[in-house]
Design a protein around this motif. Structure first.
Motif, PDB file in Angstrom:
ATOM      1  N   GLN A 274       0.826  -1.202   0.000  1.00  0.00           N
ATOM      2  CA  GLN A 274       0.000   0.000   0.000  1.00  0.00           C
ATOM      3  C   GLN A 274       0.862   1.255   0.000  1.00  0.00           C
ATOM      4  O   GLN A 274       0.548   2.233  -0.686  1.00  0.00           O
ATOM      5  N   ALA A 277       2.032   1.743  -3.528  1.00  0.00           N
ATOM      6  CA  ALA A 277       0.951   2.196  -4.409  1.00  0.00           C
ATOM      7  C   ALA A 277       0.652   3.674  -4.203  1.00  0.00           C
ATOM      8  O   ALA A 277       0.497   4.441  -5.170  1.00  0.00           O
ATOM      9  N   VAL A 281       1.107   6.876  -6.838  1.00  0.00           N
ATOM     10  CA  VAL A 281       0.003   7.797  -7.130  1.00  0.00           C
ATOM     11  C   VAL A 281       0.457   9.243  -6.911  1.00  0.00           C
ATOM     12  O   VAL A 281       0.207  10.123  -7.744  1.00  0.00           O
ATOM     13  N   SER A 284       2.946  10.277  -9.579  1.00  0.00           N
ATOM     14  CA  SER A 284       2.263  10.513 -10.849  1.00  0.00           C
ATOM     15  C   SER A 284       1.605  11.889 -10.850  1.00  0.00           C
ATOM     16  O   SER A 284       1.635  12.607 -11.857  1.00  0.00           O
ATOM     17  N   ALA A 297      -0.484   3.964 -15.292  1.00  0.00           N
ATOM     18  CA  ALA A 297      -1.728   4.437 -14.697  1.00  0.00           C
ATOM     19  C   ALA A 297      -1.755   4.010 -13.230  1.00  0.00           C
ATOM     20  O   ALA A 297      -1.805   2.816 -12.932  1.00  0.00           O
ATOM     21  N   PRO A 298      -1.698   4.958 -12.290  1.00  0.00           N
ATOM     22  CA  PRO A 298      -1.558   4.588 -10.881  1.00  0.00           C
ATOM     23  C   PRO A 298      -2.893   4.254 -10.216  1.00  0.00           C
ATOM     24  O   PRO A 298      -3.952   4.697 -10.645  1.00  0.00           O
ATOM     25  N   SER A 299      -2.812   3.454  -9.170  1.00  0.00           N
ATOM     26  CA  SER A 299      -3.983   3.141  -8.350  1.00  0.00           C
ATOM     27  C   SER A 299      -3.519   2.877  -6.926  1.00  0.00           C
ATOM     28  O   SER A 299      -2.545   2.157  -6.705  1.00  0.00           O
ATOM     29  N   GLU A 300      -4.202   3.448  -5.962  1.00  0.00           N
ATOM     30  CA  GLU A 300      -3.855   3.234  -4.561  1.00  0.00           C
ATOM     31  C   GLU A 300      -4.149   1.808  -4.117  1.00  0.00           C
ATOM     32  O   GLU A 300      -3.737   1.403  -3.026  1.00  0.00           O
ATOM     33  N   ASN A 301      -4.855   1.057  -4.949  1.00  0.00           N
ATOM     34  CA  ASN A 301      -5.211  -0.318  -4.591  1.00  0.00           C
ATOM     35  C   ASN A 301      -4.348  -1.367  -5.303  1.00  0.00           C
ATOM     36  O   ASN A 301      -4.611  -2.565  -5.191  1.00  0.00           O
ATOM     37  N   SER A 302      -3.343  -0.933  -6.025  1.00  0.00           N
ATOM     38  CA  SER A 302      -2.533  -1.882  -6.793  1.00  0.00           C
ATOM     39  C   SER A 302      -1.581  -2.654  -5.881  1.00  0.00           C
ATOM     40  O   SER A 302      -1.258  -2.231  -4.768  1.00  0.00           O
ATOM     41  N   THR A 318      -5.486  -6.821  -6.407  1.00  0.00           N
ATOM     42  CA  THR A 318      -5.948  -5.481  -6.060  1.00  0.00           C
ATOM     43  C   THR A 318      -6.452  -5.457  -4.629  1.00  0.00           C
ATOM     44  O   THR A 318      -6.947  -6.461  -4.098  1.00  0.00           O
ATOM     45  N   LYS A 328      -8.090  -9.654  -9.498  1.00  0.00           N
ATOM     46  CA  LYS A 328      -9.115  -8.793 -10.063  1.00  0.00           C
ATOM     47  C   LYS A 328     -10.319  -9.604 -10.510  1.00  0.00           C
ATOM     48  O   LYS A 328     -10.219 -10.782 -10.831  1.00  0.00           O
TER      49      LYS A 328
END
Length: 573
Positions: A274, A277, A281, A284, A297-302, A318, A328
C-alpha cells in the motif's frame, strides 16, 4: 575534456561510417519528459535522484552500488551460467559470468521483451549500447559486464509475435506466429512453439533475398526456432549467436533459482504494497503537475506483484475495501495451498510469506521490475528507451521505499539504417529523413516541384501568390466600405486556396505516377525508413540486414553507437 570522458569516446567516423544526427526534438511523437531528460537530466533530479549528465559519470556510482549489493552472487551467477550454456554461450560470455562472481564487478544492463527473431531493431541497439559502455569501463580498469534482461514475464504475446522485414523486393513485409500458441495470461517466456513455427520460419526465409549470407542466417534461425522449444529460449539462442563474441550475458527472470534469490525483495515489496501504491500515485500527480505524463496508470489499490495460477497464467492483485488483496474480478482466486479459493482474500503479510515460500508463483509488475533487476545484479546503469525513462520517474519511489540505490537510466542508441539502394534514391532527389516526418505527400510534392514538374509547380506558386496579392488589395478596399464584406472575402479566400492546394496534390501524384520508377523508389524509401509514420527501429527486424550483409551488420551497428551523443543517428551502410 577529462581523461574519463576521452576514454569512453569513440566516433562512428573513426570506424569509417558515414553518420548524420537528428536531435530528438525534431522527431515527431516525442514526449516532453523524454526531451527534457535528454537536455538536462540533472534538472530532473526530483524524479531521477541519481541521474547523470553523461555516460562516463556512471562509474562514479561503482562503490555505492557495490556497497548496497548484498545478493548472493554465486547463486545468481550459477543460474546465469546454466541458462547461457543452454543457449550456446561463447567463451567470452562465460568468462564475463566468471568475472561477475567477483565482489568488485558491476553490470551495465539493458533489456527488452523476447520478440520474434529478436524483434525490432531497437532490441539490438539496447544490447550493443550495454556492451559498448561495459567495454569502455573495462578499458578504464573497472570490472564490468553487459547483461541483457529478457522480459519473459510479460504476457503481451501479440506485441512480440510479429517480425517485419525488408523483403527481396526491397518492400516492407512481415511474418507472424499464430496466436493459438499463447495461452490466456501466460507469460511469453512460458509459450512453447508448435509445428506452426516451421511455416513462419519458411515464410521469412522465402521473403528475404538470397545472398552469400543466407545459409548462415538460416542455420542460426533453424537451430533456435524449433517445435517444442520455448519462445524465449529461441530468442535467447539467436541473441547468443549474434552477440556471444561480444560477451553479452542473457538473463531470464523466470529462472527458478533467480526467483528464489529475489524472494526476499518480493516479500518486502508485498508487505509495503500500500505504501508503494500511494507513493506512485503521488509521484504521478507530481509529474502531471510539472507538465509531464505518468507512464503507468496509478492506483492506490494496486499490488506490486502478479500472482501466477497453477497453469502459469498471471493475474493482477488489487486491494479490497477491507484492506486485503485478491485477484481482479473475473480471475481465478489465489490459494496458497495450491487449489482455488472461493474467497481468495489475503493480507499483505500473508502474500509476503507466500512469496518467500513459492516465489515462482509471483512476478513483479512494471513499477517493481527494475528494482528486482537491480537487487539481483550490481547494476551501475540501465539503457532504455523513452517509455522506460518515463517509467523510471515513477519507479524511483519504489527504490526509495525499499531502500535501494536508484539506478540511473541512460538513453539507448537510436538509429535509422540507410542501405545503399535507398540512399542513392534519396540523394538523387535531395530527400532527407526529416522530410518524411511531414508525410509521403510532402516528399512527393518536393520531388515534383524541384525535379519532375518544375514549370507547372512554379505556375501553381505564381497563381497562388498573384491571387492572394489581388485579394489583399480588394480586401483593403472592402474593409473601408464595410468590414463584414472583408470577412466574407476571407472565407472565400480560404475555400479557393484549399481547392488550389487539392489540385496541387493531385498534380503531384499524377506527375509522379507518370514515372512509376520514381514513385516506387520514394514510396519504398518511406516504408523502409519511416514505416507506419514511426522510426524504422521500432518496426524492422535485424534479419533484413543479416540476409544482405551477414554478421558484419552487427559490427557496423556497434561501431556506429556514439556513447557521447543523445541524438538519433542516421547511418549510411
Amino acid at each position: 575534456m577529462s581523461t574519463a570522458e576521452t576514454a569512453c569516446q569513440s566516433t562512428p567516423e573513426q570506424a569509417g561510417l558515414r553518420v548524420e544526427t537528428i536531435p530528438f526534438d525534431q522527431i515527431p511523437q516525442q514526449t516532453r519528459l523524454f526531451l527534457d531528460y535528454l537536455r538536462d537530466p540533472i534538472g530532473l533530479r526530483r524524479f531521477y535522484p541519481e541521474s547523470v549528465r553523461a555516460h562516463y559519470e556512471v562509474s562514479e556510482r561503482r562503490d555505492r552500488v557495490l556497497a548496497h549489493h548484498q545478493t548472493d552472487r554465486a547463486a545468481v551467477c550459477d543460474a546465469l551460467e546454466q541458462m547461457n550454456r543452454s543457449w550456446g554461450a561463447s567463451e567470452k560470455t562465460l568468462a564475463n559470468i566468471r568475472l561477475l562472481r567477483e565482489a568488485d564487478c558491476i553490470a551495465v544492463v539493458s533489456g527488452q521483451q523476447a520478440g520474434l527473431f529478436t524483434g525490432p531493431l531497437y532490441t539490438i541497439y539496447k544490447a550493443l549500447s550495454a556492451v559498448k559502455l561495459s567495454e569502455c569501463m573495462i578499458q578504464r580498469g573497472i570490472k564490468s559486464v553487459p547483461v541483457f534482461w529478457m522480459a519473459t514475464e510479460d504476457h503481451d504475446f501479440p506485441e512480440v509475435a510479429k517480425a517485419e522485414i525488408i523483403n527481396r523486393d526491397c518492400a516492407l513485409g512481415s511474418v507472424i506466429v499464430p496466436a493459438e500458441v499463447h495461452g490466456d495470461g501466460l507469460p511469453v517466456g512460458r509459450v512453447v512453439l508448435d509445428e506452426s513455427i516451421k511455416a513462419t520460419l519458411q515464410s521469412l526465409l522465402e521473403a528475404l533475398p538470397q545472398t552469400e549470407f543466407s545459409n548462415d542466417l538460416e542455420k542460426i534461425l533453424r537451430d533456435a526456432y524449433q517445435p517444442g522449444r520455448k519462445f524465449s529460449d529461441a530468442f535467447a539462442q539467436v541473441m547468443t549467436a549474434l552477440f556471444g563474441q561480444k560477451g553479452l550475458i542473457l538473463l531470464d527472470p523466470l529462472d527458478p533459482q533467480l526467483k528464489k534469490t529475489a524472494a526476499p525483495l518480493y516479500a518486502e515489496a508485498a508487505r509495503r504494497a500500500q505504501e508503494i501504491a500511494i507513493a506512485i500515485v503521488n509521484r504521478s500527480r507530481e509529474l502531471e503537475e510539472a507538465g509531464y505524463h505518468a507512464q503507468v496508470a496509478p492506483s492506490e489499490n494496486s499490488f506490486p506483484l502478479f500472482w501466477h495460477d497453477e497453469n502459469g497464467a498471471r493475474h493482477a492483485l488489487t486491494r479490497t475495501d477491507n484492506g486485503k488483496y485478491q485477484a481482479k474480478s473475473g480471475s481465478q482466486q489465489p490459494d496458497p495451498q495450491g487449489g482455488l479459493n472461493s474467497e481468495g482474500e489475503f493480507t499483505a503479510d500473508e502474500l509476503a510469506e507466500w512469496a518467500l515460500r513459492e516465489p515462482d508463483r509471483f512476478s513483479p509488475n512494471v513499477t517493481l521490475r527494475a528494482v528486482v533487476q537491480d537487487f539481483l545484479l550490481p547494476t551501475v546503469a540501465y539503457y532504455g528507451g523513452a517509455a522506460e525513462i518515463a517509467y523510471f520517474a515513477q519507479t524511483a519511489e519504489v527504490y526509495r521505499i525499499l531502500d535501494r540505490p536508484v539506478t540511473p537510466i541512460l538513453p539507448r542508441a537510436g538509429m535509422t539504417l540507410v542501405e545503399r539502394h535507398t540512399w542513392r534514391s534519396l540523394e538523387r532527389y535531395g530527400i532527407r529523413l526529416t522530410d518524411f516526418f511531414a508525410g509521403l505527400d510532402h516528399v512527393l510534392a518536393r520531388v515534383v516541384k524541384e525535379y519532375l514538374g518544375r514549370e507547372t509547380s512554379e505556375a501553381f506558386d505564381h497563381t497562388t501568390r498573384s491571387f492572394n496579392s489581388e485579394l489583399d488589395d480588394l480586401q483593403e478596399q472592402l474593409r473601408r466600405v464595410d468590414p463584414t464584406l472583408a470577412e466574407a472575402l476571407d472565407k472565400g479566400r480560404r475555400k479557393i486556396n484549399y481547392q488550389i492546394d487539392g489540385l496541387r496534390t493531385r498534380f503531384n501524384r499524377a506527375q509522379v505516377g507518370r514515372d512509376e520508377a520514381v514513385h516506387r523508389q520514394i514510396e519504398r524509401a518511406f516504408d523502409l525508413l519511416y514505416p507506419g509514420k514511426t522510426l524504422q527501429e521500432r518496426r524492422i527486424n535485424i534479419t533484413s540486414l543479416l540476409a544482405r550483409h551477414g554478421r558484419y551488420a552487427v559490427d557496423w551497428v556497434y561501431d556506429a553507437i556514439d556513447l557521447a551523443s543523445n541524438d538519433h543517428q542516421i547511418v549510411y551502410l
